[in-house]
Enzyme design. Structure first.
Site, PDB file in Angstrom:
ATOM      1  N   GLU A   1     -12.513  19.129 -53.562  1.00  0.00           N
ATOM      2  CA  GLU A   1     -11.170  19.701 -53.639  1.00  0.00           C
ATOM      3  C   GLU A   1     -10.852  20.017 -55.091  1.00  0.00           C
ATOM      4  O   GLU A   1     -11.113  19.175 -55.943  1.00  0.00           O
ATOM      5  CB  GLU A   1     -10.127  18.737 -53.086  1.00  0.00           C
ATOM      6  CG  GLU A   1      -8.752  19.394 -53.026  1.00  0.00           C
ATOM      7  CD  GLU A   1      -7.670  18.503 -52.403  1.00  0.00           C
ATOM      8  OE1 GLU A   1      -7.952  17.346 -52.057  1.00  0.00           O
ATOM      9  OE2 GLU A   1      -6.553  18.999 -52.276  1.00  0.00           O
TER      10      GLU A   1
ATOM     11  N   ALA B   1      -8.444   9.457 -56.478  1.00  0.00           N
ATOM     12  CA  ALA B   1      -9.325   9.305 -55.328  1.00  0.00           C
ATOM     13  C   ALA B   1      -9.310  10.578 -54.505  1.00  0.00           C
ATOM     14  O   ALA B   1      -8.516  11.470 -54.764  1.00  0.00           O
ATOM     15  CB  ALA B   1      -8.862   8.127 -54.466  1.00  0.00           C
TER      16      ALA B   1
ATOM     17  N   GLU C   1      -4.976   7.895 -49.347  1.00  0.00           N
ATOM     18  CA  GLU C   1      -6.184   8.619 -48.919  1.00  0.00           C
ATOM     19  C   GLU C   1      -6.423   8.409 -47.430  1.00  0.00           C
ATOM     20  O   GLU C   1      -6.806   9.333 -46.725  1.00  0.00           O
ATOM     21  CB  GLU C   1      -7.420   8.181 -49.729  1.00  0.00           C
ATOM     22  CG  GLU C   1      -7.280   8.271 -51.250  1.00  0.00           C
ATOM     23  CD  GLU C   1      -6.745   9.597 -51.764  1.00  0.00           C
ATOM     24  OE1 GLU C   1      -6.958  10.636 -51.122  1.00  0.00           O
ATOM     25  OE2 GLU C   1      -6.079   9.584 -52.829  1.00  0.00           O
TER      26      GLU C   1
ATOM     27  N   HIS D   1      -4.215  10.610 -45.361  1.00  0.00           N
ATOM     28  CA  HIS D   1      -4.639  12.016 -45.340  1.00  0.00           C
ATOM     29  C   HIS D   1      -5.492  12.327 -44.115  1.00  0.00           C
ATOM     30  O   HIS D   1      -5.629  13.484 -43.737  1.00  0.00           O
ATOM     31  CB  HIS D   1      -5.472  12.338 -46.590  1.00  0.00           C
ATOM     32  CG  HIS D   1      -4.683  12.880 -47.744  1.00  0.00           C
ATOM     33  ND1 HIS D   1      -3.728  13.872 -47.607  1.00  0.00           N
ATOM     34  CD2 HIS D   1      -4.747  12.618 -49.081  1.00  0.00           C
ATOM     35  CE1 HIS D   1      -3.226  14.167 -48.806  1.00  0.00           C
ATOM     36  NE2 HIS D   1      -3.822  13.421 -49.703  1.00  0.00           N
TER      37      HIS D   1
HETATM   38  N1  B3K Z   1      -6.480  15.418 -52.684  1.00  0.00           N
HETATM   39  C1  B3K Z   1      -6.953  14.739 -53.866  1.00  0.00           C
HETATM   40  C2  B3K Z   1      -6.663  15.465 -55.134  1.00  0.00           C
HETATM   41  C3  B3K Z   1      -7.635  16.523 -55.468  1.00  0.00           C
HETATM   42  C4  B3K Z   1      -7.373  17.044 -56.849  1.00  0.00           C
HETATM   43  C5  B3K Z   1      -8.189  18.220 -57.171  1.00  0.00           C
HETATM   44  N2  B3K Z   1      -8.027  18.633 -58.542  1.00  0.00           N
HETATM   45  C6  B3K Z   1      -6.422  13.361 -53.949  1.00  0.00           C
HETATM   46  C7  B3K Z   1      -5.148  13.121 -53.252  1.00  0.00           C
HETATM   47  O1  B3K Z   1      -4.122  13.677 -53.535  1.00  0.00           O
HETATM   48  O2  B3K Z   1      -5.156  12.350 -52.334  1.00  0.00           O
HETATM   49 ZN    ZN Z   2      -3.216  13.263 -51.661  1.00  0.00          ZN
END
Ligand code: B3K
Ligand code: ZN
Length: 849
Positions: free
Chosen positions: A122, A255, A291, A294
């Site tokens: 990401e 993370a 996390e 998500h």
């Molecule tokens: N989704 C990732 C963050 C990614 C950052 C990319 N530069 C972590 C989070 O927000 O959970």
């Molecule tokens: Zn996040």
């Protein structure tokens, strides 16, 4: 090429990709400088798309071969990837590429950290692994074969087969490429299990480097608590047979929520009593939850495009905040959230980097993982819930999961579910996503014949690219406190929708004091005339903990501003009010610690600037130090009674224990100004936990003491990289203004300093930029040192460089000399040959102020 001719991407230009993917098969033949990646991807034309160009993203890839339906082809290499002519029917794409993980210092794509292979995809890192439509709206199921000789080799989903020198993993859930992950190395697991509410057993693992296995138990418990919480609170169950977390030392952020294989910065998952502070434990718990959450908000339902980032991030932050509140204390957590929001998001909203929660354009998406997208994004969810109520919020979420599971969606889709369950028109509310800037909410009041009228006006200052602002929907939570201190009207939410609006409370016997914006019900700046007596009255009587804290904070702020601008000594009334809260054993120690804390120098600089005064960093520093001395004297009898070290052998990182320690250490910090460091030295020598060991050292360093302790700390912890980050950080953060830049510069010569490890770089330079008076020292030496460092870091790691350049975002607050020095440094950075797209975009935006 990524770093040439930066192109701006617009939300308005969105079009779907011309092809859908039925399945992806990847084979990795691991080798440090020559990993081969073989891809086999089944495409079908997307009936919903008109643009049939077959373009695959690809960066820093050596193409070995490409085939369509088994026949070798020569694709056209174009900017950012390749193009090929493909059939107007289902076809199979195959490619073989070579990449070099070992030399990948950007920590994006497939890279190596201490001999371990790992990935970060990401937002747009997958294109550094193979040619692919690297966009979140292309979702596919992946099968991954990893060939190599490392003991542990993992990817997303469930393990499929395993043999001599290879493993295969299969992820049954369609996902965008940004959620892809691969990890391979010599790792040890801390195992666990969780049985879901429908009775499925899930294998859990935290994978670490040998030597770290003693630091996993807390994270494992946090994971189990998160899994249970998401079932109980949102009805969300885990959906694979296995959930793996891996700790990695070299990582650009906290993370990453890769499906079934979360990768963590080791600082955000490893925790032990001896090496981690209470704050570290709390952060580990919060990030593990974030996390994990998500998995539904981000993975099962993802974003259509990167402009919708807040769809997953704002919501997931909101969810992790509620989880932490449930695990610890909602009152304390809310105050901490507001402190972070104001320190980072309000600061961002007030400067050249201000942007809407859903931006409309970007050059480099990594530059938009901001406090605005995350923290303000979470505040919007909180406001929505306040406006529609808990029941409708919960029904709307259920509908969202039902309706959009397996899809890549937009903010419109998110809001529509709430319109559908409530019948309410959320079009004005939606402006929270598109309008940048922090609304200023002015309040005046009148009292007549038992009726209290509160009149509010709202304005939002212009932000880059947005001069006209519309009135927003603002939920204002209000309660009324009678003259005897009793609450006469409990919390009611006023719904403001106009530029100016009045609300009345009638039938009141005597004029009450209004407690306004309880629980910080909206991310706005409340402007309201209030004298010190009224503030002290609310501090003593308000039933809303956020308001009580806020009153103490405002008293402190007024005191500091008067000290800075007029040299006025702090009023006894203020010192007495703080003293009575701190001494009040019936109140939560964590809350008392927060009340004792003073506003930051950065906050004071912004407050002065907003009031039309050019902030002088030295004066701010001195005033704050002087107030600390006043408090230390005024509270001299109270401090030794609230400084209560933890009984040896009884340490627990729970809310109760950490609350007690935060008060005790806040007291110690002042006590050290009275006793020459005696208590702190003793605590340093005796503490059986890092919270108190580091707290004692910090107290000493802030009083310009502790040289021996600093050395002892290094000797004791030189083998522990996470503790050494603290050692680097503390001495820069607490250095006196005239010494800070020298301390930081000297530390870059320390054998354990490296700019290849983002944690270490941030420990030194994050601390330097957070040392307000040191960073803004009149010599400009810190500006220059930071610019030098950013220039060399950019060649290695653009993402971390770009993020750290944000330290300059407040430059327009300061005097002409400082502005000129900062401008010169920013221009010097910008003139660096081959400067990354990331840093170019950030520095350009900052300069355009
Ligand atoms: N989704 C990732 C963050 C990614 C950052 C990319 N530069 C972590 C989070 O927000 O959970
Ligand atoms: Zn996040």
């Amino acid at each position: 090429m990524k770093d040439s001719a930066p192109q701006t991407i617009y939300l308005a230009d969105y079009t779907p990709f011309g092809y859908e993917i039925e399945s992806v098969h990847l084979t990795f033949q691991l080798a440090p400088t020559a990993t081969r990646v073989l891809s086999k991807i089944a495409f079908t034309p997307n009936p919903a798309a008109t643009d049939k160009r077959f373009f695959l993203h690809g960066e820093e890839l050596k193409l070995i071969s490409a085939k369509i339906d088994g026949a070798e082809i020569t694709p056209r290499m174009v900017e950012g990837g390749l193009e090929a002519d493909v059939p107007d029917a289902p076809f199979v794409w195959e490619a073989e590429v070579e990449i070099s993980p070992e030399t990948n210092t950007a920590l994006e794509g497939l890279y190596m950290s201490n001999g371990m292979y790992c990935t970060q995809c990401e937002a747009e890192g997958f294109r550094k692994i193979t040619f692919y439509p690297d966009r979140p709206d292309v979702m596919a199921t992946f099968t991954v074969r990893i060939e190599g000789d490392l003991p542990v080799m993992m990817s997303n989903g469930n393990p499929l087969t395993k043999g001599e020198g290879f493993v295969e993993w299969q992820d049954p859930w369609p996902k965008p490429a940004y959620l892809f992950a691969l990890v391979a190395g010599d790792l040890i697991n801390h195992p666990g299990t969780f049985t879901t509410k429908s009775g499925k057993d899930v294998e859990l693992n935290i994978w670490v480097r040998p030597g770290d296995e003693g630091k996993c138990a807390f994270g494992m418990q946090a994971l189990k608590d998160s899994m249970k919480w998401d079932e109980d609170t949102y009805g969300r169950e885990y959906d694979l047979d296995i959930f793996n977390i891996v700790a990695v030392d070299d990582f650009n952020m906290g993370a990453m929520e890769n499906k079934g294989l979360n990768v963590f910065n080791s600082s955000c998952v490893l925790a032990s009593q001896e090496t981690s502070t209470d704050a570290n434990f709390e952060r580990v718990e919060g990030i593990i939850a974030h996390e994990y959450f998500h998995n539904w908000t981000g993975n099962r339902i993802t974003c259509r495009d990167w402009f919708q980032l807040c769809l997953k991030e704002g919501l997931t932050v909101y969810r992790d905040q509620m989880f932490s509140g449930d695990m610890r204390s909602h009152a304390v957590k809310r105050i901490e959230e507001v402190m972070i929001l104001r320190a980072r998001q309000f600061r961002e909203d007030n400067g050249p980097l201000a942007h809407p929660v859903r931006p409309e354009s970007f050059v480099e998406i990594n530059n938009f993982y901001t406090a605005t997208v995350y923290e303000k994004g979470a505040e919007i969810i909180g406001m929505l819930r306040r406006l529609i109520g808990d029941e409708a919020y919960s029904k709307g979420c259920d509908l969202y999961f039902d309706r959009h599971d397996g899809q890549a969606v937009t903010i419109e889709d998110w809001l529509t579910v709430f319109e559908d369950v409530t019948g309410r028109d959320l079009s004005q509310f939606k402006q929270w996503y598109s309008q940048a800037g922090t609304p200023r909410l002015k309040m005046t009041e009148t009292w007549e014949d038992g009726t209290l009228t509160l009149t509010f006006t709202q304005t939002t200052p212009a932000t880059p690219g947005q001069t006209e602002k519309n009135p927003q929907v603002i939920p204002i939570a209000v309660g009324l406190i009678g003259p005897n201190g009793d609450e006469v009207v409990p919390t009611t939410v006023l719904e403001m929708t106009e530029a100016e609006q009045s609300f009345t409370f009638d039938g009141l016997g005597a004029r009450p004091v209004a407690s306004v914006l309880r629980d910080f019900s909206a991310p706005v700046i409340l402007e309201r005339e209030m004298d010190a007596e009224t503030r002290a009255f609310l501090l003593a009587h308000d039933t809303d903990p956020f308001q009580t804290w806020e009153m103490g904070r405002m008293l402190a702020k007024d005191t500091l501003i008067a000290l800075i601008t007029e040299g006025t000594e702090p009023a006894a009334a203020y010192l007495d009010a703080i003293k009575s809260v701190v001494a009040d054993d019936t109140q939560d120690p964590a809350f008392r610690a927060l009340v004792l804390g003073l506003p930051s120098q950065d906050d004071l600089a912004q407050t002065l600037f907003d009031a039309g005064v050019t902030p002088d960093p030295m004066k701010i520093y001195e005033a704050r130090e002087s107030l600390r001395r006043h408090l230390a004297r005024h509270l001299s009898h109270v401090l030794p009674t609230v400084f209560r070290p933890t009984e040896p052998g009884t340490y627990k990182p729970d809310a109760e224990g950490s609350g007690r320690r935060s008060l005790s250490l806040a007291a110690l910090s002042l006590l050290t100004l009275n006793d020459g460091g005696e208590a702190a030295k003793q605590l340093f020598a005796q503490a059986d936990n890092m919270t108190e060991q580091a707290g004692a050292l910090q107290a000493l360093l802030s009083a310009d003491l502790g040289t021996e302790e600093l050395q002892a700390f290094e000797t004791q912890w030189k083998e522990d990289r996470l503790v050494m980050d603290k050692w680097f950080m503390m001495q820069v953060a607490s250095a006196a203004p005239e010494k800070a830049v020298q301390v930081a510069n000297d530390l870059t010569q320390h054998p354990a300093f490296t700019n290849k490890n983002p944690n270490r770089f941030r420990a030194v330079f994050g601390a330097l930029t957070a040392n307000h008076a040191g960073f803004h020292h009149a010599s400009g030496a810190a500006y220059k040192l930071l610019a030098d460092q950013l220039i060399s870091l950019d060649a290695l790691n653009p993402q971390t460089t770009a993020r750290m350049s944000g330290a300059f975002e407040t430059w327009k607050r300061y005097d002409a000399d400082r502005q000129a020095m900062i401008k010169a440094e920013l221009e010097r950075i910008l003139a660096t040959p081959k400067l990354s797209r990331d840093t170019t975009e950030m520095v350009t935006r900052i300069l355009s102020a």
